[in-house]
Design a protein around this motif. Structure first.
Motif, PDB file in Angstrom:
ATOM      1  N   TYR A 176      55.762  35.147  60.130  1.00  0.00           N
ATOM      2  CA  TYR A 176      55.170  36.455  60.431  1.00  0.00           C
ATOM      3  C   TYR A 176      55.524  36.933  61.842  1.00  0.00           C
ATOM      4  O   TYR A 176      55.940  38.080  62.037  1.00  0.00           O
ATOM      5  CB  TYR A 176      53.645  36.415  60.252  1.00  0.00           C
ATOM      6  CG  TYR A 176      53.184  36.708  58.846  1.00  0.00           C
ATOM      7  CD1 TYR A 176      52.519  37.884  58.529  1.00  0.00           C
ATOM      8  CD2 TYR A 176      53.414  35.802  57.809  1.00  0.00           C
ATOM      9  CE1 TYR A 176      52.091  38.165  57.237  1.00  0.00           C
ATOM     10  CE2 TYR A 176      53.000  36.061  56.514  1.00  0.00           C
ATOM     11  CZ  TYR A 176      52.334  37.240  56.234  1.00  0.00           C
ATOM     12  OH  TYR A 176      51.923  37.509  54.949  1.00  0.00           O
ATOM     13  N   THR A 221      49.133  31.821  52.091  1.00  0.00           N
ATOM     14  CA  THR A 221      49.852  31.847  53.368  1.00  0.00           C
ATOM     15  C   THR A 221      49.417  30.620  54.153  1.00  0.00           C
ATOM     16  O   THR A 221      48.224  30.426  54.385  1.00  0.00           O
ATOM     17  CB  THR A 221      49.524  33.120  54.168  1.00  0.00           C
ATOM     18  OG1 THR A 221      49.584  34.261  53.310  1.00  0.00           O
ATOM     19  CG2 THR A 221      50.495  33.302  55.323  1.00  0.00           C
ATOM     20  N   PRO A 271      47.894  40.996  56.094  1.00  0.00           N
ATOM     21  CA  PRO A 271      47.782  39.709  55.405  1.00  0.00           C
ATOM     22  C   PRO A 271      48.478  39.776  54.044  1.00  0.00           C
ATOM     23  O   PRO A 271      48.489  40.828  53.405  1.00  0.00           O
ATOM     24  CB  PRO A 271      46.271  39.518  55.243  1.00  0.00           C
ATOM     25  CG  PRO A 271      45.661  40.347  56.326  1.00  0.00           C
ATOM     26  CD  PRO A 271      46.562  41.539  56.466  1.00  0.00           C
ATOM     27  N   THR A 285      50.402  27.276  57.183  1.00  0.00           N
ATOM     28  CA  THR A 285      51.198  26.716  58.267  1.00  0.00           C
ATOM     29  C   THR A 285      51.747  25.355  57.831  1.00  0.00           C
ATOM     30  O   THR A 285      51.226  24.717  56.911  1.00  0.00           O
ATOM     31  CB  THR A 285      50.356  26.504  59.533  1.00  0.00           C
ATOM     32  OG1 THR A 285      49.325  25.530  59.259  1.00  0.00           O
ATOM     33  CG2 THR A 285      49.711  27.793  60.010  1.00  0.00           C
ATOM     34  N   ILE A 298      45.934  29.910  55.832  1.00  0.00           N
ATOM     35  CA  ILE A 298      45.670  31.067  56.690  1.00  0.00           C
ATOM     36  C   ILE A 298      45.091  32.240  55.913  1.00  0.00           C
ATOM     37  O   ILE A 298      44.182  32.933  56.367  1.00  0.00           O
ATOM     38  CB  ILE A 298      46.965  31.516  57.405  1.00  0.00           C
ATOM     39  CG1 ILE A 298      47.522  30.387  58.281  1.00  0.00           C
ATOM     40  CG2 ILE A 298      46.726  32.775  58.223  1.00  0.00           C
ATOM     41  CD1 ILE A 298      46.636  29.990  59.438  1.00  0.00           C
ATOM     42  N   ASN A 299      45.643  32.464  54.711  1.00  0.00           N
ATOM     43  CA  ASN A 299      45.186  33.602  53.907  1.00  0.00           C
ATOM     44  C   ASN A 299      45.324  33.276  52.432  1.00  0.00           C
ATOM     45  O   ASN A 299      46.262  32.599  52.011  1.00  0.00           O
ATOM     46  CB  ASN A 299      46.001  34.856  54.239  1.00  0.00           C
ATOM     47  CG  ASN A 299      45.372  36.120  53.680  1.00  0.00           C
ATOM     48  OD1 ASN A 299      44.335  36.570  54.162  1.00  0.00           O
ATOM     49  ND2 ASN A 299      45.993  36.706  52.670  1.00  0.00           N
ATOM     50  N   TYR A 315      53.313  30.956  57.213  1.00  0.00           N
ATOM     51  CA  TYR A 315      52.728  31.867  58.203  1.00  0.00           C
ATOM     52  C   TYR A 315      53.603  31.989  59.454  1.00  0.00           C
ATOM     53  O   TYR A 315      53.612  33.039  60.116  1.00  0.00           O
ATOM     54  CB  TYR A 315      51.333  31.361  58.591  1.00  0.00           C
ATOM     55  CG  TYR A 315      50.612  32.218  59.595  1.00  0.00           C
ATOM     56  CD1 TYR A 315      50.207  33.512  59.275  1.00  0.00           C
ATOM     57  CD2 TYR A 315      50.320  31.735  60.869  1.00  0.00           C
ATOM     58  CE1 TYR A 315      49.542  34.308  60.190  1.00  0.00           C
ATOM     59  CE2 TYR A 315      49.647  32.510  61.796  1.00  0.00           C
ATOM     60  CZ  TYR A 315      49.261  33.798  61.456  1.00  0.00           C
ATOM     61  OH  TYR A 315      48.597  34.571  62.372  1.00  0.00           O
ATOM     62  N   GLU A 316      54.340  30.933  59.769  1.00  0.00           N
ATOM     63  CA  GLU A 316      55.160  30.926  60.991  1.00  0.00           C
ATOM     64  C   GLU A 316      56.164  32.075  61.035  1.00  0.00           C
ATOM     65  O   GLU A 316      56.551  32.535  62.116  1.00  0.00           O
ATOM     66  CB  GLU A 316      55.918  29.592  61.118  1.00  0.00           C
ATOM     67  CG  GLU A 316      55.045  28.398  61.453  1.00  0.00           C
ATOM     68  CD  GLU A 316      54.439  27.723  60.243  1.00  0.00           C
ATOM     69  OE1 GLU A 316      53.964  26.596  60.387  1.00  0.00           O
ATOM     70  OE2 GLU A 316      54.436  28.335  59.139  1.00  0.00           O
TER      71      GLU A 316
END
Length: 217
Positions: free
Chosen positions: A72, A93, A85, A95, A9-10, A69-70
Motif C-alpha cells: 500500500y 489484507t 481499505p 502483513t 490489517i483489514n 499490506y506492505e
C-alpha cells in the motif's frame, strides 16, 4: 527460517455493484468491498461476497483473495494516491505474507477456517479504474496478491489470528509463478517446476499446460 508474526490489517467482503470512475464512466464490479466484523467462509467463498465476472473470478480455487499490506505505501507514494481499505478488492489484507515468501500449497489458519494458497492473481484494469495504480506496474513488480481455496470452513473475524500451519515442500513462491507467467512465458523448465506443485489452481494448470504444448509444436 523464523516466521514473522502475521497481522490481519483489514477484513472485507462485498457483492457486485456499480462503480463510477474516470469521467462519467461506470461498471459493475465487486472490487469495492466493505469492512466486516465477522463472516462465515465456505468452500465457495465468504457469505455475502461475490464476483461480477465469473469467467475470471470466483470458484473454489479462488475463494479467498489476499493482498499484502506492505504494498500500500509503495503504491501510494509512487502514484500519489490515498488508497482505501481493501483497495485491490481483497478479502484479507495482511502483513508478513509477501508474494516472495508465500508459496503455492502453503496452508494457513485464519480464525476458525483453514485455507490453502492456489495461485497468483492475474490483475485486470478494474484495479486501475478504482485505484489509479497502473496495471503494468503491478505486473512488473509481481505484487499481485493471490488466491486460496478453503480446506476447512469456519468463521473469520476482523481480529482473527493468522497462522502458517504447513509449508508446501516444493517451495514455489507466488512471486516466482508471476515471474514465469508474465515475464518468461516460454520458460519450459519454470513452467514444469510450477506444474509439479499438485496444489496449483486448475485454471493456472490449464494455462501453463497449454503453453508447454504450444512450445512443443
Amino acid at each position: 527460517m523464523v516466521q514473522k508474526q502475521i497481522e490481519l490489517i483489514n477484513f472485507a467482503v462485498g457483492l457486485p455493484s456499480k462503480m463510477h470512475f474516470g469521467e462519467d464512466k461506470e461498471m459493475v464490479t465487486a472490487i469495492c468491498k466493505e469492512k466486516v466484523e465477522e463472516c462465515y467462509l465456505s468452500k465457495e467463498g465468504f457469505r455475502g461476497d461475490g464476483v461480477a465476472n465469473l469467467k475470471y473470478h470466483g470458484g473454489p480455487d479462488r475463494a479467498v483473495c489476499v493482498y499484502p499490506y506492505e504494498h500500500y505505501s509503495l503504491w501510494e507514494k509512487e502514484f500519489q494516491v490515498s488508497l482505501p481499505p481493501a483497495a485491490f478488492g481483497e478479502n484479507i489484507t495482511v502483513t508478513n505474507m509477501l508474494e516472495q515468501d508465500v508459496c503455492i500449497g502453503d496452508v494457513y489458519q485464519i480464525g476458525d477456517a483453514i485455507v490453502q494458497v492456489t495461485q497468483g492473481r492475474i490483475p485486470c484494469s478494474t484495479i486501475t479504474n478504482r485505484t489509479n495504480v497502473e496495471l503494468k506496474r503491478i505486473v512488473e513488480t509481481g505484487f499481485t496478491g493471490y488466491f486460496c481455496r478453503v480446506i476447512k470452513e469456519g468463521i473469520i473475524r476482523k481480529d482473527s489470528k493468522v497462522e502458517l500451519l504447513e509449508q508446501q515442500k516444493n517451495r514455489v513462491s507466488i512471486l516466482y509463478t508471476n515471474e514465469v507467467y508474465f515475464h518468461n512465458p516460454m520458460d519450459v523448465e519454470g513452467i514444469k517446476k510450477i506444474l509439479e506443485v499438485p496444489e496449483l489452481a486448475e485454471d493456472w494448470r490449464s494455462r501453463l499446460t497449454a503453453r508447454l504444448e504450444k512450445n512443443a509444436m
